[in-house]
Design an enzyme around this catalytic site. Structure first.
Site, PDB file in Angstrom:
ATOM      1  N   TRP A  94      51.517  29.117  68.580  1.00 36.77           N
ATOM      2  CA  TRP A  94      53.021  27.936  68.779  1.00 36.77           C
ATOM      3  C   TRP A  94      54.025  28.886  69.714  1.00 36.77           C
ATOM      4  CZ3 TRP A  94      57.452  27.717  64.906  1.00 36.77           C
ATOM      5  CH2 TRP A  94      58.191  26.148  65.323  1.00 36.77           C
TER       6      TRP A  94
ATOM      7  N   ASP B 283      52.404  31.905  58.876  1.00 39.20           N
ATOM      8  CA  ASP B 283      53.143  30.513  59.094  1.00 39.20           C
ATOM      9  C   ASP B 283      52.393  29.436  58.465  1.00 39.20           C
ATOM     10  OD1 ASP B 283      54.461  28.416  60.135  1.00 39.20           O
ATOM     11  OD2 ASP B 283      54.611  29.020  62.233  1.00 39.20           O
TER      12      ASP B 283
ATOM     13  N   LYS C 174      55.565  18.561  57.902  1.00 36.58           N
ATOM     14  CA  LYS C 174      54.313  17.784  58.052  1.00 36.58           C
ATOM     15  C   LYS C 174      53.824  16.909  56.810  1.00 36.58           C
ATOM     16  CE  LYS C 174      55.233  20.041  61.750  1.00 36.58           C
ATOM     17  NZ  LYS C 174      54.945  19.819  63.264  1.00 36.58           N
TER      18      LYS C 174
END
Ligand code: PLP
Length: 393
Positions: A127, A208, A243
């Site tokens: 990311w 993560d 999310k």
């Protein structure tokens, strides 16, 4: 003094959104921004979130400050979600953060405080925010190979070969599930190998976990994280609720820090200090919604059911796309799309092919050919498949 400022590099995804919005074609498809969308292209408020918000609205009697590191009930609910029932509370310190990004940032901060010389190992690709945050903080970073661009799968041999160079006290950043941007993930056996390697090196994993529940299921998506948590003495986990609860704008996340029980109190104290120095209290609303859902059996069931609809919907789109491409190309070379997990897959197109799909077919994906599968629906899958073939991918 502001004359000294220079513009920062533009955010590629925001640029892409601008171009998409300006495109007059009605059949255009947005596979850019990393947000879940249903078949109507809407990012819905989840049913359990609405119900929890109503309950909070009806019962909340004060808006006074909460606790500096966040509410213990939120920490406990998140620890159980991520680490499972029976997690080692005596070894765990936790921090309510501003989204998953806040948890990532605070993980880097506490690692730097504990070991100013730490190098952070980051998978290539990762990311982009991981890289820019590390560079902004001036933390030294190194990358390890992760993705086999030809096979569109994890290059585990290369990953392990690169991680041999990790030093004691280094931080190794891993995506807990649903790797962003590739969609390619470690098997549980591979997580075991990583655990052994990091234990032997004395390195600390930082996981993560931004998409728990979007890949193979809530429990399965946490399996690698749980394995590391049981095998290694120290683990950092940055969990995002954006999310899986669909509460992107509420900015809700949690940093979990596992360490020696003897250091728990001082670690917890340091986490609170970090919040205090940065923004003081983290926003409350999203964390309260999450706690309400996770601790109420009825709301939790409602949430898990809807999350499962989201997850299986994305898997269905993956299979449909892979099948359509099998039919059009008479080959299985796009089957990786069905094997990847989460919202993203890296298609493996060149920047020119990405551009061609945009100009000719109104398909918008990031320049590295990361596609957001949730940007599709059953009608747009064949459009994308034809565009992929026409672009010569
Ligand atoms: N980590 C990864 C890999 C992500 O993809 C994201 C969101 O896109 C995040 C962390 C953090 O998201 P947020 O700060 O919105 O919770």
């Amino acid at each position: 003094m502001f004359q000294t400022l220079t513009p920062q590099a533009p955010d590629k995804i925001l640029q892409l959104i601008g171009m998409f919005n300006a495109d007059p074609r009605t059949e255009k498809v947005d596979l850019g921004v990393g947000v879940y969308k249903n078949a109507q292209g809407v990012t819905p408020v989840m049913r359990a979130v609405r119900a929890a918000e109503k309950r909070i609205w009806d019962n909340e009697t004060t808006k006074t400050y909460t606790q500096m590191p966040g509410e213990p009930a939120f920490h406990a609910a998140m620890a159980e979600l991520v680490l499972g029932k029976g997690y080692p509370a005596e070894r765990l310190a936790a921090l309510q953060t501003v989204g998953g990004t806040g948890a990532v940032r605070m993980a880097f901060e506490i690692a730097r405080m504990a070991n100013p010389g730490t190098t952070v190992w980051v998978c290539d690709p990762t990311w982009p925010n991981h890289l820019t945050i590390l560079d902004f903080m001036k933390l030294p970073r190194k990358s390890y190979r992760y993705f086999d661009a030809q096979a569109r799968a994890v290059d585990f041999a290369a990953m392990i070969a690169d991680l041999q160079a990790v030093q004691k006290g280094d931080l190794v950043l891993l995506h807990g599930c649903c790797h962003n941007p590739t969609g390619a993930n470690l098997t549980l056996d591979q997580w075991g190998t990583v655990a052994d390697l990091l234990a032997a090196k004395g390195a600390v994993p930082m996981i993560d976990l931004a998409y728990q529940g979007f890949g193979d299921g809530l429990e399965q998506d946490a399996a690698g994280t749980r394995l590391l948590a049981t095998r290694l003495p120290e683990v950092l986990i940055a969990s995002s609720c954006s999310k899986n609860f669909g509460i992107y704008r509420e900015r809700t996340g949690c940093l979990l820090v596992l360490g020696d029980a003897a250091n728990r109190a001082v670690t917890q104290n340091t986490l609170g200090f970090l919040n205090r120095q940065t923004y003081s209290f983290a926003p409350d609303h999203g964390a309260r919604v999450v706690t309400t859902i996770l601790t109420d059996p009825e709301l939790r069931r409602m949430w898990e059911d809807e999350l499962e609809e989201v997850r299986s919907g994305m898997l269905g789109l993956r299979s449909q796309l892979a099948e359509e491409l099998r039919r059009l190309t008479n080959s299985d070379r796009f089957d990786f799309l069905a094997h990847h997990r989460g919202m993203f897959s890296r298609l493996g197109a060149t920047p020119e092919q990405v551009e061609k799909m945009r100009t000719d077919s109104g398909i918008y994906m990031v320049g590295d050919s990361r596609m957001n599968i949730a940007g599709l629906n059953t009608d747009s899958v064949p459009v994308l498949a034809r565009a992929i073939v026409a672009a010569g991918v």
